[in-house]
Design a protein around this motif. Structure first.
Motif, PDB file in Angstrom:
ATOM      1  N   UNK A   1       0.792  -1.223   0.000  1.00 29.92           N
ATOM      2  CA  UNK A   1       0.000   0.000   0.000  1.00 29.92           C
ATOM      3  C   UNK A   1       0.820   1.265   0.000  1.00 29.92           C
ATOM      4  N   UNK A   2       2.143   1.140   0.198  1.00 27.69           N
ATOM      5  CA  UNK A   2       2.992   2.327   0.216  1.00 27.69           C
ATOM      6  C   UNK A   2       4.446   1.936   0.013  1.00 27.69           C
ATOM      7  N   UNK A   3       5.278   2.966  -0.225  1.00 30.78           N
ATOM      8  CA  UNK A   3       6.699   2.714  -0.473  1.00 30.78           C
ATOM      9  C   UNK A   3       7.479   3.991  -0.210  1.00 30.78           C
ATOM     10  N   UNK A   4       8.572   3.886   0.534  1.00 32.96           N
ATOM     11  CA  UNK A   4       9.444   5.029   0.787  1.00 32.96           C
ATOM     12  C   UNK A   4      10.391   5.228  -0.383  1.00 32.96           C
ATOM     13  N   UNK A   5      10.463   6.453  -0.865  1.00 28.12           N
ATOM     14  CA  UNK A   5      11.387   6.772  -1.950  1.00 28.12           C
ATOM     15  C   UNK A   5      11.536   8.292  -2.007  1.00 28.12           C
ATOM     16  N   UNK A   6      12.256   8.794  -3.003  1.00 22.67           N
ATOM     17  CA  UNK A   6      12.425  10.234  -3.164  1.00 22.67           C
ATOM     18  C   UNK A   6      11.172  10.812  -3.809  1.00 22.67           C
ATOM     19  N   UNK A   7      10.797  12.009  -3.399  1.00 16.05           N
ATOM     20  CA  UNK A   7       9.516  12.573  -3.838  1.00 16.05           C
ATOM     21  C   UNK A   7       9.400  12.705  -5.351  1.00 16.05           C
ATOM     22  N   UNK A   8      10.526  13.010  -6.039  1.00 19.02           N
ATOM     23  CA  UNK A   8      10.417  13.215  -7.479  1.00 19.02           C
ATOM     24  C   UNK A   8      10.336  11.909  -8.264  1.00 19.02           C
ATOM     25  N   UNK A   9      10.342  10.766  -7.567  1.00 17.64           N
ATOM     26  CA  UNK A   9      10.111   9.493  -8.250  1.00 17.64           C
ATOM     27  C   UNK A   9       8.619   9.184  -8.392  1.00 17.64           C
ATOM     28  N   UNK A  10       7.775  10.024  -7.802  1.00 18.77           N
ATOM     29  CA  UNK A  10       6.346   9.734  -7.771  1.00 18.77           C
ATOM     30  C   UNK A  10       5.769   9.493  -9.158  1.00 18.77           C
ATOM     31  N   UNK A  11       6.328  10.173 -10.131  1.00 16.45           N
ATOM     32  CA  UNK A  11       5.815  10.063 -11.494  1.00 16.45           C
ATOM     33  C   UNK A  11       5.850   8.629 -12.009  1.00 16.45           C
ATOM     34  N   UNK A  12       6.805   7.827 -11.548  1.00 16.47           N
ATOM     35  CA  UNK A  12       6.924   6.464 -12.069  1.00 16.47           C
ATOM     36  C   UNK A  12       5.735   5.597 -11.668  1.00 16.47           C
ATOM     37  N   UNK A  13       5.183   5.839 -10.476  1.00 17.42           N
ATOM     38  CA  UNK A  13       4.071   5.018 -10.017  1.00 17.42           C
ATOM     39  C   UNK A  13       2.818   5.274 -10.855  1.00 17.42           C
ATOM     40  N   UNK A  14       2.593   6.534 -11.201  1.00 21.86           N
ATOM     41  CA  UNK A  14       1.459   6.868 -12.047  1.00 21.86           C
ATOM     42  C   UNK A  14       1.596   6.216 -13.417  1.00 21.86           C
ATOM     43  N   UNK A  15       2.829   6.149 -13.904  1.00 24.72           N
ATOM     44  CA  UNK A  15       3.079   5.534 -15.203  1.00 24.72           C
ATOM     45  C   UNK A  15       2.908   4.014 -15.152  1.00 24.72           C
ATOM     46  N   UNK A  16       3.368   3.397 -14.061  1.00 19.59           N
ATOM     47  CA  UNK A  16       3.345   1.935 -13.947  1.00 19.59           C
ATOM     48  C   UNK A  16       2.000   1.375 -13.492  1.00 19.59           C
ATOM     49  N   UNK A  17       1.349   2.085 -12.570  1.00 14.96           N
ATOM     50  CA  UNK A  17       0.195   1.517 -11.883  1.00 14.96           C
ATOM     51  C   UNK A  17      -1.137   2.034 -12.376  1.00 14.96           C
ATOM     52  N   UNK A  18      -2.204   1.482 -11.808  1.00 12.43           N
ATOM     53  CA  UNK A  18      -3.560   1.826 -12.218  1.00 12.43           C
ATOM     54  C   UNK A  18      -4.288   2.666 -11.166  1.00 12.43           C
ATOM     55  N   UNK A  19      -3.656   2.872 -10.019  1.00 12.44           N
ATOM     56  CA  UNK A  19      -4.329   3.557  -8.925  1.00 12.44           C
ATOM     57  C   UNK A  19      -3.973   5.040  -8.894  1.00 12.44           C
ATOM     58  N   UNK A  20      -4.402   5.709  -7.842  1.00  9.33           N
ATOM     59  CA  UNK A  20      -4.049   7.112  -7.607  1.00  9.33           C
ATOM     60  C   UNK A  20      -3.062   7.161  -6.451  1.00  9.33           C
ATOM     61  N   UNK A  21      -1.942   7.863  -6.671  1.00  5.25           N
ATOM     62  CA  UNK A  21      -0.869   7.848  -5.689  1.00  5.25           C
ATOM     63  C   UNK A  21      -0.646   9.250  -5.111  1.00  5.25           C
TER      64      UNK A  21
END
Length: 429
Positions: A271-291
């Motif tokens: 349900x979550x993952x620690x990473x750098x804030x500017x990596x957020x774009x990758x989740x929107x590209x990879x996944x189907x949910x709202x992050x």
């Protein structure tokens, strides 16, 4: 930021952070030979960076602007994936032929300063060829080591918890500034119990998160001379990781490995993952949910230990054109048009002029900007911990050994001893 890649890239992205912030795949444009001059007064400087094809396209557009403003300075370019970049750079530096200007990260400053590779840009500031005014949130000091200016920030980022917003809603979890690690642990269990999904992808191999946890306790991952924590500290951290996997609050490491390079968050394993804030774009590209971006948990409800990390531009001590290199760096970090081209590719722009020039319109980048603004307003940002020479090797070892631990290839005690053994060797070099 381009998505996709291979297992190696995904692994590095997960754990290494600011110093690894934008590892990618891409073609290589090779430039050979040192900076040069011509009969008409035109000089050529070499500029190298790591990244992917999309970054190269953006940077080449900024170079075209620079060469238009400075017609007597030509720029040769060279870019490669992260690991290939540093392999080539090491070879070039050892042979006395590093690029005139190159992308750098804090984990490498002391290492290459000790090897007499980096130019102290302070003299160029005094000469008026480079300005260190107008940087956001203390970033002007980010590249200073022992009184020398060894790097100039081009962007900023900070650690964050990226969350699957619908999952957190279904679990009834709200992450707010000042929440504690106890709150976080309770939230992970609630997500597991109410959604059938692990709360987190497993954060114990994320070196820069562990650094924040240590800073919350008055320590740090690195000091100027070495490691700032003990074997007992790391044993506690990795023991909790092991227990979390067994209880199901952290994702199954074997499943996480199987779906790489996709993230456990976008693959709906966590349900979550620690990473750098500017990596957020990758989740929107990879996944189907709202992050979304959530705050770092605290020990006392106040101190997060956070700082702004940054990629930076450094110069070679061997460059024959220090003035032109300084002018190039100045242009790249201050010119508003550069910000409009680069966007948040290398993090949120480091100078206020560039920050104001690029106003993101998409939800993901707007959220990144809002998150960093919230950190400034909350007053949680502190100076970054100094990194000693050999920090890059320690970082790689932490990532690799944590993964071996997660996959059951080492016990906690074995993993801790192996990390300290390798780090001792790296930091003594």
């Amino acid at each position: 930021m381009q998505q996709g890649g291979n297992v190696e890239r995904r692994t590095i992205l997960k754990a290494a952070g600011a110093s690894l912030a934008v590892a990618g795949l891409g073609a290589t444009a090779t430039a050979c030979g040192g900076g040069s001059g011509s009969g008409d007064g035109t000089v050529t400087i070499r500029y190298s960076w790591w990244g992917a094809d999309d970054r190269a396209e953006r940077i080449n557009k900024t170079i075209a602007l620079f060469e238009k403003k400075y017609p007597k300075i030509k720029v040769k370019t060279d870019f490669q994936p992260y690991l290939d970049f540093w392999k080539k750079f090491n070879t070039q530096a050892s042979g006395g032929n590093p690029p005139d200007v190159f992308q750098n990260a804090i984990g490498f400053l002391r290492k290459y300063d000790a090897k007499n590779v980096l130019l102290d840009l302070s003299e160029q500031v005094k000469a008026g060829n480079l300005s260190m005014d107008g940087f956001r949130a203390g970033l002007d000091k980010f590249g200073e080591i022992d009184g020398k200016l060894l790097g100039v920030p081009v962007g900023s980022n900070s650690m964050a918890l990226v969350i699957d917003k619908p999952v957190y809603t279904r679990a009834g979890v709200t992450a707010e500034q000042g929440w504690t690690w106890d709150d976080f642990d309770e939230a992970m269990a609630r997500i597991r119990d109410r959604t059938g999904r692990a709360g987190d992808s497993g954060m114990y191999g994320v070196m820069y998160l562990y650094d924040l946890y240590l800073r919350q306790h008055g320590k740090a991952f690195f000091t100027e001379d070495g490691l700032g924590f003990t074997e007992a500290d790391l044993t506690e951290w990795w023991t909790k990781a092991e227990k979390g996997v067994k209880s199901g609050v952290y994702a199954d490491p074997k499943k996480v490995a199987q779906i790489k390079p996709k993230s456990a968050l976008s693959a709906e394993l966590a349900g979550s993952e620690f990473t750098w804030d500017n990596f957020t774009v990758r989740y929107t590209s990879e996944g189907k949910s709202e992050y979304g971006l959530a705050p770092i948990p605290t020990t006392d409800g106040k101190k997060t230990g956070q700082y702004l990390g940054s990629l930076m531009l450094s110069a070679s001590k061997r460059t024959q054109h220090p003035k032109e290199v300084a002018q190039f760096i100045h242009f790249m970090v201050h010119d508003p048009e550069v910000a409009k081209i680069m966007g948040y590719d290398r993090g949120v722009p480091a100078t206020q002029a560039q920050y104001d020039a690029y106003q993101p319109t998409d939800p993901v980048n707007k959220a990144i900007a809002a998150y960093e603004e919230s950190l400034v307003k909350a007053g949680v940002l502190e100076p970054i911990t100094p990194h000693p020479g050999g920090a890059d090797i320690c970082e790689s070892a932490f990532l690799r050994i944590a993964e071996e631990l997660a996959l059951g290839k080492r016990s906690v005690d074995e993993a801790v001893k192996q990390f300290f053994t390798e780090s001792k060797t790296a930091l003594a070099g």
